[in-house]
Design a protein around this motif. Structure first.
Motif, PDB file in Angstrom:
ATOM      1  N   PHE A 236      -0.389   2.053 -15.158  1.00 20.65           N
ATOM      2  CA  PHE A 236      -0.096   3.369 -14.592  1.00 20.65           C
ATOM      3  C   PHE A 236      -0.363   3.361 -13.096  1.00 20.65           C
ATOM      4  CE2 PHE A 236      -4.565   3.609 -15.791  1.00 20.65           C
ATOM      5  CZ  PHE A 236      -5.171   4.315 -14.762  1.00 20.65           C
ATOM      6  N   TYR A 237       0.380   4.195 -12.401  1.00 15.21           N
ATOM      7  CA  TYR A 237       0.319   4.267 -10.944  1.00 15.21           C
ATOM      8  C   TYR A 237       0.118   5.716 -10.513  1.00 15.21           C
ATOM      9  CZ  TYR A 237       2.203  -0.466 -11.126  1.00 15.21           C
ATOM     10  OH  TYR A 237       2.383  -1.809 -11.385  1.00 15.21           O
ATOM     11  N   ASP A 238      -0.965   5.961  -9.787  1.00 12.17           N
ATOM     12  CA  ASP A 238      -1.180   7.263  -9.157  1.00 12.17           C
ATOM     13  C   ASP A 238      -0.640   7.191  -7.734  1.00 12.17           C
ATOM     14  OD1 ASP A 238      -2.447   8.649 -11.333  1.00 12.17           O
ATOM     15  OD2 ASP A 238      -4.228   7.408 -11.007  1.00 12.17           O
ATOM     16  N   TRP A 239      -1.174   7.948  -6.802  1.00  7.92           N
ATOM     17  CA  TRP A 239      -0.668   7.984  -5.430  1.00  7.92           C
ATOM     18  C   TRP A 239      -1.830   8.222  -4.463  1.00  7.92           C
ATOM     19  CZ3 TRP A 239       0.147  11.365  -9.362  1.00  7.92           C
ATOM     20  CH2 TRP A 239      -0.445  12.623  -9.250  1.00  7.92           C
ATOM     21  N   ASN A 240      -1.646   7.796  -3.220  1.00 12.47           N
ATOM     22  CA  ASN A 240      -2.664   8.064  -2.200  1.00 12.47           C
ATOM     23  C   ASN A 240      -2.153   8.979  -1.089  1.00 12.47           C
ATOM     24  OD1 ASN A 240      -1.037   6.250  -0.804  1.00 12.47           O
ATOM     25  ND2 ASN A 240      -2.550   4.570  -0.802  1.00 12.47           N
ATOM     26  N   VAL A 241      -0.831   9.301  -1.128  1.00 17.36           N
ATOM     27  CA  VAL A 241      -0.260  10.272  -0.190  1.00 17.36           C
ATOM     28  C   VAL A 241       0.704  11.134  -0.992  1.00 17.36           C
ATOM     29  CG1 VAL A 241       1.117  10.641   1.894  1.00 17.36           C
ATOM     30  CG2 VAL A 241      -0.440   8.675   1.770  1.00 17.36           C
ATOM     31  N   VAL A 257       7.596  16.875   5.429  1.00 17.59           N
ATOM     32  CA  VAL A 257       7.497  15.802   6.427  1.00 17.59           C
ATOM     33  C   VAL A 257       6.062  15.678   6.932  1.00 17.59           C
ATOM     34  CG1 VAL A 257       8.199  15.062   8.738  1.00 17.59           C
ATOM     35  CG2 VAL A 257       9.915  15.956   7.125  1.00 17.59           C
ATOM     36  N   GLN A 258       5.444  16.792   7.279  1.00 14.57           N
ATOM     37  CA  GLN A 258       4.075  16.761   7.808  1.00 14.57           C
ATOM     38  C   GLN A 258       3.084  16.204   6.795  1.00 14.57           C
ATOM     39  OE1 GLN A 258       3.202  20.755   9.104  1.00 14.57           O
ATOM     40  NE2 GLN A 258       4.682  20.701  10.812  1.00 14.57           N
ATOM     41  N   VAL A 262       1.600  10.108   7.409  1.00 14.60           N
ATOM     42  CA  VAL A 262       0.172   9.995   7.711  1.00 14.60           C
ATOM     43  C   VAL A 262      -0.118   8.633   8.338  1.00 14.60           C
ATOM     44  CG1 VAL A 262      -0.441  11.542   5.817  1.00 14.60           C
ATOM     45  CG2 VAL A 262      -0.376   9.081   5.421  1.00 14.60           C
ATOM     46  N   GLU A 263      -1.207   8.561   9.041  1.00 17.44           N
ATOM     47  CA  GLU A 263      -1.670   7.311   9.642  1.00 17.44           C
ATOM     48  C   GLU A 263      -2.883   6.809   8.846  1.00 17.44           C
ATOM     49  OE1 GLU A 263      -0.115   5.988  12.157  1.00 17.44           O
ATOM     50  OE2 GLU A 263       0.884   7.609  13.256  1.00 17.44           O
ATOM     51  N   GLY A 264      -3.150   5.517   8.990  1.00 21.33           N
ATOM     52  CA  GLY A 264      -4.388   4.986   8.446  1.00 21.33           C
ATOM     53  C   GLY A 264      -4.278   4.216   7.147  1.00 21.33           C
ATOM     54  N   TYR A 265      -3.139   4.245   6.480  1.00 22.79           N
ATOM     55  CA  TYR A 265      -2.964   3.488   5.240  1.00 22.79           C
ATOM     56  C   TYR A 265      -2.109   2.247   5.503  1.00 22.79           C
ATOM     57  CZ  TYR A 265      -4.640   7.521   2.531  1.00 22.79           C
ATOM     58  OH  TYR A 265      -5.397   8.543   2.012  1.00 22.79           O
ATOM     59  N   THR A 266      -2.536   1.128   4.935  1.00 20.48           N
ATOM     60  CA  THR A 266      -1.704  -0.069   4.988  1.00 20.48           C
ATOM     61  C   THR A 266      -0.651  -0.017   3.884  1.00 20.48           C
ATOM     62  OG1 THR A 266      -3.560  -1.342   5.835  1.00 20.48           O
ATOM     63  CG2 THR A 266      -1.692  -2.586   5.002  1.00 20.48           C
ATOM     64  N   ASN A 267      -1.123   0.206   2.654  1.00 22.77           N
ATOM     65  CA  ASN A 267      -0.204   0.416   1.533  1.00 22.77           C
ATOM     66  C   ASN A 267      -0.150   1.910   1.231  1.00 22.77           C
ATOM     67  OD1 ASN A 267      -1.143  -2.555  -0.413  1.00 22.77           O
ATOM     68  ND2 ASN A 267       0.096  -2.343   1.420  1.00 22.77           N
ATOM     69  N   PHE A 291       9.889   7.686  10.159  1.00 22.30           N
ATOM     70  CA  PHE A 291       8.503   7.690  10.660  1.00 22.30           C
ATOM     71  C   PHE A 291       7.819   6.367  10.324  1.00 22.30           C
ATOM     72  CE2 PHE A 291       3.985   8.260   9.725  1.00 22.30           C
ATOM     73  CZ  PHE A 291       3.503   8.857  10.881  1.00 22.30           C
ATOM     74  N   TYR A 292       7.895   5.949   9.092  1.00 20.52           N
ATOM     75  CA  TYR A 292       7.219   4.713   8.682  1.00 20.52           C
ATOM     76  C   TYR A 292       7.971   3.469   9.169  1.00 20.52           C
ATOM     77  CZ  TYR A 292       3.974   7.364   5.768  1.00 20.52           C
ATOM     78  OH  TYR A 292       2.987   8.218   5.328  1.00 20.52           O
TER      79      TYR A 292
END
Length: 315
Positions: A236-241, A257-258, A262-267, A291-292
């Motif tokens: 299972f996969y959750d999310w960080n953003v 969009v806002q 986000v900044e600060g995550y590699t993955n 953006f990314y």
């Protein structure tokens, strides 16, 4: 004089007369023989076209060679079946398979765009935007809208991953027991099998592993599921953003969009929703990808080597 005229010819005269007749007869014979020869020659000439020394062989008739057949036009190359089979094997549910899952960032700048709750009338637009940017994504699908199930196959054939979300997405049905949860999961798995030929191992809990609403129906069910689901070969996969598009219907694109950028995550494991009431999510998608992209990120579909994002369990 009269007596002389009545005299019989002498023997000498008779001999002379006989010789004369013989000469005339021989001349006639020679003439006749010559005519027969000429006639024979004429007949021979009619057969061969020429006579005597003038005769020659007729030229040999050579039939023209049959034309060589034109080469058949080259057919389009067949898709690489071995490559397709290998991809399916990597994404298919396999309870006996051992995978070295990566629960930490792999150090690469990767965005995993994920879409829950589809397919819907918006899926085609999402796929076209992804194609435009050369981005890959993962779709955690439901059984909500049968009329759009063909988009599951379309998404897979365009190189995206397909995961299982829920057949019904009704919390009061799927979270009443483990049996109810897995019955629902198997049903949506069959929907996906009908489209792409196999049941994928990828899943996402409705509400995520950290949801607390499940406690209203069965205390401790999430704690049990996060153990039992992998034991059956799923991940299972959750999310960080989050894009925040779950907060309402057609949340303003600017808000999405806002929240997404986000900044600060590699993955980045980014949550979107692919429902009919999420048209503004599609509107916001190009700005989020740009953006990314401008910051050097790649957009990949989830597979067994991807970053696995898990929430803490609250029930």
């Amino acid at each position: 004089m009269a007596g002389r005229a009545g005299r019989r010819p002498s023997a000498q005269d008779q001999r002379r007369h006989a010789r004369g007749l013989l000469v005339v007869t021989m001349a006639l014979v020679v003439t006749l023989l010559g005519g027969v020869g000429a006639l024979s020659a004429l007949v021979a000439t009619g057969a061969s076209g020429e006579t005597g020394s003038q005769a020659r062989e007729l030229p040999t008739v050579v039939e023209p060679a049959a034309p060589e057949p034109e080469p058949e036009p080259e057919s389009e190359p067949e898709p690489d079946a071995a490559e397709d089979d290998a991809r399916a094997a990597e994404l298919a549910l396999d309870p006996g398979r051992q995978t070295d899952w990566s629960y930490e960032s792999n150090g690469e700048k990767i965005v995993y765009l994920t879409f829950d709750d589809g397919p819907s009338k918006n899926t085609g637009r999402v796929l076209d935007i992804l194609d435009q940017y050369g981005a890959k994504a993962t779709f955690f699908v439901t059984g909500h809208e049968p009329d759009y199930r063909g988009s599951i196959k379309d998404a897979y054939e365009r190189g995206h991953s397909i995961g299982l979300h829920s057949m019904t997405h009704d919390y009061d049905k799927i979270y009443v027991s483990e049996e109810a949860f897995f019955s629902d999961l198997e049903q949506v798995g069959e929907v996906v099998r009908e489209q792409i030929g196999f049941v994928p191992y990828l899943t996402r809990f409705p509400g995520g592993a950290s949801n607390t609403i499940s406690a209203n129906y069965c205390t401790g069910i999430m704690s049990a599921l996060v153990e039992d689901l992998p034991a059956r070969g799923y991940q299972f996969y959750d999310w960080n953003v989050t894009s925040a598009d779950a907060s309402g219907n057609n949340v303003p694109a600017e808000t999405i969009v806002q929240s997404s950028c986000v900044e600060g995550y590699t993955n980045v494991m980014l949550l979107f929703h692919d429902a009919g009431t999420k048209a503004t999510t599609v509107d916001a998608l190009p700005q989020i990808i740009e953006f990314y992209r401008d910051r050097g990120y790649e957009f990949r579909a989830i597979d067994r080597e991807s970053f696995v994002c898990h929430h803490g369990v609250n029930n």
